[in-house]
Design an enzyme around this catalytic site. Structure first.
Site, PDB file in Angstrom:
ATOM      1  N   SER A  57      41.388  91.878  37.512  1.00 31.76           N
ATOM      2  CA  SER A  57      41.278  93.240  38.087  1.00 31.76           C
ATOM      3  C   SER A  57      40.960  94.278  37.199  1.00 31.76           C
ATOM      4  CB  SER A  57      42.852  93.636  38.901  1.00 31.76           C
ATOM      5  OG  SER A  57      42.532  94.807  39.387  1.00 31.76           O
ATOM      6  N   GLY A  58      39.878  95.074  37.567  1.00 33.51           N
ATOM      7  CA  GLY A  58      39.325  96.061  36.810  1.00 33.51           C
ATOM      8  C   GLY A  58      38.299  95.463  35.858  1.00 33.51           C
ATOM      9  N   GLY A  82      40.586  90.259  41.775  1.00 31.89           N
ATOM     10  CA  GLY A  82      40.610  89.655  40.331  1.00 31.89           C
ATOM     11  C   GLY A  82      42.031  88.969  40.307  1.00 31.89           C
ATOM     12  N   SER A 125      40.649  99.705  42.813  1.00 34.04           N
ATOM     13  CA  SER A 125      40.845  97.996  42.941  1.00 34.04           C
ATOM     14  C   SER A 125      40.573  97.500  44.175  1.00 34.04           C
ATOM     15  CB  SER A 125      42.168  97.981  42.336  1.00 34.04           C
ATOM     16  OG  SER A 125      42.379  96.280  42.419  1.00 34.04           O
ATOM     17  N   SER A 126      39.853  96.515  44.379  1.00 30.96           N
ATOM     18  CA  SER A 126      39.537  95.908  45.793  1.00 30.96           C
ATOM     19  C   SER A 126      40.882  95.344  46.047  1.00 30.96           C
ATOM     20  CB  SER A 126      38.607  95.063  45.700  1.00 30.96           C
ATOM     21  OG  SER A 126      37.479  95.406  45.031  1.00 30.96           O
ATOM     22  N   ASN A 159      43.606  99.277  37.567  1.00 31.18           N
ATOM     23  CA  ASN A 159      41.998  99.727  38.187  1.00 31.18           C
ATOM     24  C   ASN A 159      42.092 100.833  39.254  1.00 31.18           C
ATOM     25  OD1 ASN A 159      39.415  99.872  39.082  1.00 31.18           O
ATOM     26  ND2 ASN A 159      39.147  97.676  39.680  1.00 31.18           N
ATOM     27  N   THR A 176      33.471  94.285  41.261  1.00 32.02           N
ATOM     28  CA  THR A 176      32.722  95.225  42.465  1.00 32.02           C
ATOM     29  C   THR A 176      31.527  95.876  41.877  1.00 32.02           C
ATOM     30  OG1 THR A 176      35.014  95.506  43.258  1.00 32.02           O
ATOM     31  CG2 THR A 176      33.326  96.975  44.054  1.00 32.02           C
ATOM     32  N   GLU A 224      45.736  88.620  38.984  1.00 34.06           N
ATOM     33  CA  GLU A 224      46.664  89.810  38.563  1.00 34.06           C
ATOM     34  C   GLU A 224      47.906  89.185  38.129  1.00 34.06           C
ATOM     35  OE1 GLU A 224      45.467  93.185  41.735  1.00 34.06           O
ATOM     36  OE2 GLU A 224      47.116  91.691  42.550  1.00 34.06           O
TER      37      GLU A 224
END
Ligand SMILES: Nc1ncnc2c1ncn2[C@@H]1O[C@H](COP(=O)(O)OP(=O)(O)OP(=O)(O)O)[C@@H](O)[C@H]1O
Ligand SMILES: [Mg+2]
Length: 1138
Positions: free
Chosen positions: A108-109, A388, A161-162, A158, A113, A390
């Site tokens: 993540s981050g 991502g 974050s998605s 993030n 994306t 995590e």
């Protein structure tokens, strides 16, 4: 030769491709990354895999110029860039018809994306253009802000974050123009809607709506701009640095419009978002019931009311759904009360469901807009941007699912990378030895195994009857997975964790490929069940809001389904399975995102963090696998192109096949044979040092070449300059010569013109002289000729004149001579005549004398009588001759007659006049026709009868005797009358029959034929009386100027029965004359008497009446009038003629 920009191997910072790293170790790997990161080189290759370091700052490497730079270039041609990967994928999709997928992984981050957006924007920039294509591109690109607003949130890792997985298939036509796309979304982290960990936020859309919507919109949505008023919005990080929610809201609205959302759809979506916020504010309080239990009640109904108003839900229905729960089992319905905790659970479940269903609806709606219209076969490029890997302090079901997904992706990465490598060697006919690497299939199996996988256990537990809790689930795991080398739990049968204090009792730990993650089981069962009380879904279905109704189809009472819906875990596993199968059919392109630090800050490179990611991403293994065979490979053409300057045979042009050129090159450079292999289309270089050797030689060669080029360039420049000068000099000289020649030419031309003009003048004058001379000669000749002709003519004239004169003279002389001769002759004749006359006179005189002497004796005895007779004779002669010339005209009425010359001729003169008159009358008569003659005879007869006897006669002389005044034979009125009379009608006229009784007249038609006199009625044409002419004895008329007449009948005759007729006629003279003429003829010569007297008797039957005519006063107009004086006397008064 094409001049190229930077190459992968040019001006390299560190090594652009990790495969070329020498020596290869984890340290050198990370050092290389750091070196490049420090120099803003965030992309590095491992063969065809792109490692992307998150720079946490905006970079100037995504400009349109960069797009152009990477467009249509070979992957290794330029320095590493995500655009090179995008271009490679796009070109092999377009040119080789291979479906592609871009797999972006990383925690993540790490920048997944962002990377996916960069790939999409690059493809959009390089693919076709046109109105329709641009619209499709715009819609595809604009779907991102919408999905990010609803599906992304700030987390500790993030800021954007998605919180959902996204896989987007972009569809292209054969030309490489985008046609549309399909988005698949994977499990939204919906627990975030109701609760966010510390330092995190809810989904962006809530903050964006409250910050960016207009006051008016907020009022309509019954919202307040203040975040703190909403329980569902955590406050500690409501404002995120670098995020402008208000601007983002406008961007999202604009993007929704571009993607194709209708205005009312946007409104509905916002209403639902507002409803979720309102829902979070509904609070409950306990209310004790008589059975001692607590029942929940809504505390402050205002938010509930507003929410119900927004969604068109009946408040009481929803209120009840928060207090009671109905359970249906077979045919039974049991209603139980909810306590406060359950009510909160129900509320949150509703909020989560509402939001996640809304999110799925948005994805479906976007898909509707962006789906490809054409039905032809499409080429597809899939872009996978999934949440991502995590590791939080507190990891729950969501993290378990997310990390499972990442495991699967790692698995596919390993499989495909190795397979691809392996396939390439086989394809290129290169010998290959297997390489050891960590395969995470074992972890995937731990999670997804159908029989004893964690997800299967969870499902089994959820579906199991009896009391099911998270603890029972953990117990089950502890039993089933205890022996699994990647599963760790304190209470598992595996004794080695019994003393592990980092493992709490309510947790289990999995050794993921990317590290160990500790999961707290609390909520696993619930989240997997994902149940929403039926009362709530039914309440939602009842809403008077089309979108809400649509989102809760199971609330439809008509479609009650007692079957349990599939669990969340099951659904996710199935969709991940589908995704994996889908990815395996496509050509993979990898982007491995690495996060350089945990602070979201630029320029910081936390080695331990990077090292950890490098490890779990298996990047070292990736490099090793890549290098196990050959470190570097390149197609023959670009290889030859790059290194051909190292060999004289291949420089500057190699005419043969590229492979032979490369072979020539390698042989010439004496590269040991074990250092490389020739594949079918590529050369494979085993060690990077060989490549560096080539590069070094190339660099040196380039320097020589640069010198050579410089030399040639300078030579060329000087030569060009010289040639230019020469050319210029020639031009100048040419211009000057031209100018000089022009001037010379002008001069010569002028001189020539002068000479020419003189010559021409001289020639002209000469010619003129000649012409003048000729003219004069001609004139002289003409003059001479004229004079000559004149002389000739005059001579001729003179001759002719002379001739004429002579002739004339002869004539004159002749005439004179003739005249003289004539006159002489005349004189002679005259003389002779005179002499003769004199002789005859003398003779006559002598004869006279002789006669007179002779005659004297007789004369004395008879002379007087004879002279008298002679004189008389002469006079008569003269009289007759004179009368002949003075005779009057031949008209019988001409009264003229010459005057008598001598009295003694009086008798003769009168007699002659009479004879002449008779003669001319005879002449006149001889010209008459028979008819005219008859008329004149009648006129003569009339004159004999009436002339000087009746005063009416003179007026009748000039009137022609017409006879048939009524045109009886032609007039159809008298047709009947005409047919009743057999003979020819000689006279037809209208007469008045005088009535004896009063003396008045009655009109009758009088017809006269050769035998009869007929009287008929004028109107009817009926015959009144018919008298045979022989029965007429006489006709009586007066002497006066009247038309009365009496027809007197023979006594005793048949006609005399009624007595005589007294009639009056306007044509009396004609009537009586005709009667007299015909009557005499009819009675065999016996004359019809015409008595003319002013008094006569008329026999009316027995009586005789006297008709007396008297002279009356002159009267205008009609003539005589008849009056009865007495029985015996009728008096006719005739007006005296004026
Ligand atoms: N290429 C880049 N250039 C500049 N900034 C970047 C780049 N890539 C990532 N970032 C920054 O890093 C942040 C996080 O990136 P991103 O959202 O792509 O991460 P992610 O991998 O998708 O994370 P998650 O899994 O949580 O969704 C971005 O908001 C951006 O600020
Ligand atoms: Mg993301």
């Amino acid at each position: 030769m094409e001049v190229k920009t930077k190459s992968l191997l040019d001006n390299m910072i560190g090594v652009g491709d990790m495969v070329l790293l020498e020596p290869l170790s984890e340290d050198s790997f990370i050092e290389n990354l750091r070196k490049r990161f420090d120099h803003n080189e965030i992309y590095t290759y491992i063969g065809s895999v792109v490692i992307s370091m998150n720079p946490y700052k905006s970079m100037l490497i995504y400009s349109p110029e960069k797009v152009e730079e990477y467009r249509n270039r070979n992957f290794y041609e330029l320095s590493p860039h995500i655009y090179a990967l995008a271009d490679e994928a796009y070109r092999s999709l377009r040119d080789q018809d291979k479906d592609q997928c871009i797999l972006i992984t990383g925690e993540s981050g790490a920048g997944k994306t962002e990377a996916s957006k960069l790939v999409m924007s690059y493809v959009a920039a390089v693919c076709g253009k046109g109105q329709e294509v641009n619209k499709v591109k715009e819609q595809l690109l604009q779907s991102n802000p919408v999905l990010e607003a609803f599906g992304n949130a700030k987390t500790v890792r993030n800021d954007n974050s998605s919180r959902f997985g996204k896989y987007m298939d972009i569809e292209f036509d054969f030309k490489g123009d985008p046609l549309g796309g399909v988005i698949s979304n994977y499990l939204l982290e919906k627990s975030r809607v109701v609760k966010q960990p510390r330092g995190e936020r809810n989904f962006h859309i809530f903050y964006q709506l409250l910050s960016g919507a207009s006051d008016d919109t907020l009022k309509k949505l019954k919202l307040d701009r203040d975040f703190s008023k909403y329980n569902y919005l955590s406050l500690d990080s409501a404002v995120v640095n670098g995020l402008d929610d208000a601007t983002s809201f406008r961007t999202v609205r604009n993007a929704m419009q571009i993607v194709g959302f209708m205005e009312d759809e946007v409104q509905s979506v916002l209403e639902l978002v507002a409803a979720v916020l309102k829902l979070g504010n509904i609070e409950f309080k306990p209310e004790s019931r008589c059975n001692g239990t607590d029942e929940s009640r809504v505390k402050d109904k205002n938010d509930l009311k507003e929410m119900c108003e927004l969604l068109g839900i009946e408040q009481s229905v929803l209120e009840r759904a928060f207090s009671y729960r109905t359970v249906e089992a077979k045919l039974e319905k049991v209603s139980t009360t909810l306590n406060v905790a359950q009510a909160y659970y129900a509320r949150d479940a509703l909020a989560k469901n509402l939001y996640s269903r809304l999110f799925s609806w948005i994805v479906t709606r976007i898909n509707e807009s962006i789906k490809a219209q054409a039905k032809t076969r499409h080429k597809v490029m899939g872009v996978l941007d999934i949440y991502g890997f995590e590791i939080f302090d507190d990891n729950s079901f969501e993290q378990f699912i997310i990390n499972y997904c990442n495991e699967k992706l790692q698995q596919i990465f390993i499989e495909l990378t190795l397979r691809e490598e392996q396939e390439e060697y086989i394809r290129e006919d290169i010998e290959w030895t297997n390489i050891e690497y960590f395969n995470n299939a074992i972890i995937c199996d731990l999670i997804e195994n159908h029989q004893n996988g964690i997800l299967a256990m969870l499902d089994e537990e959820c579906l199991r009857p009896g009391t099911v809790t998270d603890e029972t689930f953990l117990d089950k795991l502890n039993t089933v997975c205890a022996q699994h080398q990647h599963f760790e739990s304190r209470l598992s049968k595996n004794s080695k964790f019994l003393t592990d204090h980092s493992l709490p009792h309510s947790c289990f730990r999995i050794q993921h490929y990317a590290g160990k993650v500790l999961y707290r089981v609390e909520g696993f069962v619930d989240k997997n069940n994902d149940l929403l009380y039926r009362d709530l879904s039914q309440a939602m279905y009842k809403a008077n809001h089309s979108l809400i109704k649509h989102l809760f189809p199971e609330g439809n009472p008509a479609k009650v389904n007692l079957k349990r819906p599939p669990t969340a875990g099951f659904q996710f596993k199935a969709s991940v399975g589908t995704l994996m199968r889908n990815l395996q059919t496509k050509n993979p392109n990898y982007i491995r995102c690495i996060k350089p630090n945990d602070k979201k800050a630029p320029h910081i490179f936390t080695e331990s963090l990077v090292c950890h990611q490098v490890r779990y991403l298996g990047l070292m293994e990736n490099v090793r696998v890549r290098r196990a065979g050959y470190a570097f490979r390149q197609a023959y053409e670009p290889c030859l192109e790059r290194y051909k300057m190292l060999c004289k045979r291949t420089w500057p042009h190699w005419r043969g096949p590229a492979r032979e050129g490369v072979e020539m090159l390698m042989a010439d450079l004496q590269v040991p044979a074990e250092e490389f292999s020739y594949g079918r289309s590529k050369i494979f270089i085993r060690n990077p040092r060989t490549l560096f050797f080539l590069e070094e030689r190339r660099r040196q060669c380039l320097q020589d070449l640069a010198t050579l080029i410089q030399k040639i360039y300078r030579g060329w420049k000087c030569r060009t300059h010289f040639l230019l000068l020469k050319k210029s000099q020639i031009v100048v000289a040419a211009w000057y010569r031209r100018y000089a020649q022009e001037k010379k030419y002008q001069k010569i031309k002028r001189a020539t013109t002068v000479v020419q003009s003189y010559t021409r003048g001289w020639q002209a004058r000469k010619l003129l002289r000649e012409l003048k001379h000729q003219k004069r000669c001609k004139e002289a000749v003409t003059t001479i000729a004229a004079y000559w002709h004149g002389t000739q003519a005059r001579m001729e004239l003179r001759r002719l004149k002379q001739e004429v004169l002579n002739k004339h003279a002869v004539t004159v002389i002749w005439a004179y001579w003739q005249g003289t001769k004539a006159r002489r002759e005349l004189r002679q004749l005259k003389e002779a005549a005179r002499n003769k006359h004199a002789v005859s006179v003398i003779w006559a005189g002598w004869q006279g004398t002789k006669v007179r002497r002779e005659y004297r004796k007789f004369f004395r005895a008879n002379a007087g009588k004879k002279i008298y007779n002679f004189t008389i004779q002469r006079i008569m002669q003269k009289y007759f001759l004179g009368l002949k010339s003075t005779l009057p005209s031949m008209s019988p009425i001409d009264k003229n007659w010459p005057v008598r010359p001598y009295i003694f001729l009086d008798g003769v003169h009168t007699e002659l006049r009479r004879i002449f008159h008779l003669w001319r009358c005879k002449k006149y008569r001889s010209r008459f026709t028979e008819d005219k003659k008859a008329v004149y005879e009648e006129k003569l007869e009339a004159s004999e009868l009436f002339k000087d006897k009746k005063a009416l006669y003179p007026s009748s002389v000039s009137q022609p005797f017409k006879g048939d005044y009524l045109e009886i034979s032609k007039n159809p009125k008298y047709q009947k009358l005409n047919s009743s009379v057999d003979e020819k009608v000689l006279l037809a006229d209208v007469v008045n029959k005088i009535n004896r009784a009063n003396g008045k007249g009655a009109t009758r038609i009088l017809l006269l034929t050769k035998k009869n006199v007929v009287l008929a009625d004028q109107k009817t044409g009926q015959v009144k009386a018919s008298v045979a002419l022989p029965d007429l004895t006489s006709v009586s008329v007066s002497t006066q100027n009247d038309g009365f007449f009496a027809l007197r009948l023979k006594e005793g005759s048949a006609s005399a029965v009624k007595g005589d007729f007294l009639l009056s006629s306007e044509h009396l003279i004609e009537t009586i004359t005709k009667l007299h003429h015909i009557g005499s003829a009819a009675s065999d010569g016996e004359q019809l008497n015409v008595d003319i007297a002013d008094e006569f008797l008329v026999q009316f039957k027995q009586d005789k009446v006297c008709v007396k005519f008297i002279q009356g006063a002159p009267k205008n107009g009609n003539g005589a009038s008849c009056k009865r004086k007495n029985n015996r006397l009728l008096e006719v008064s005739v007006p005296a003629s004026a």
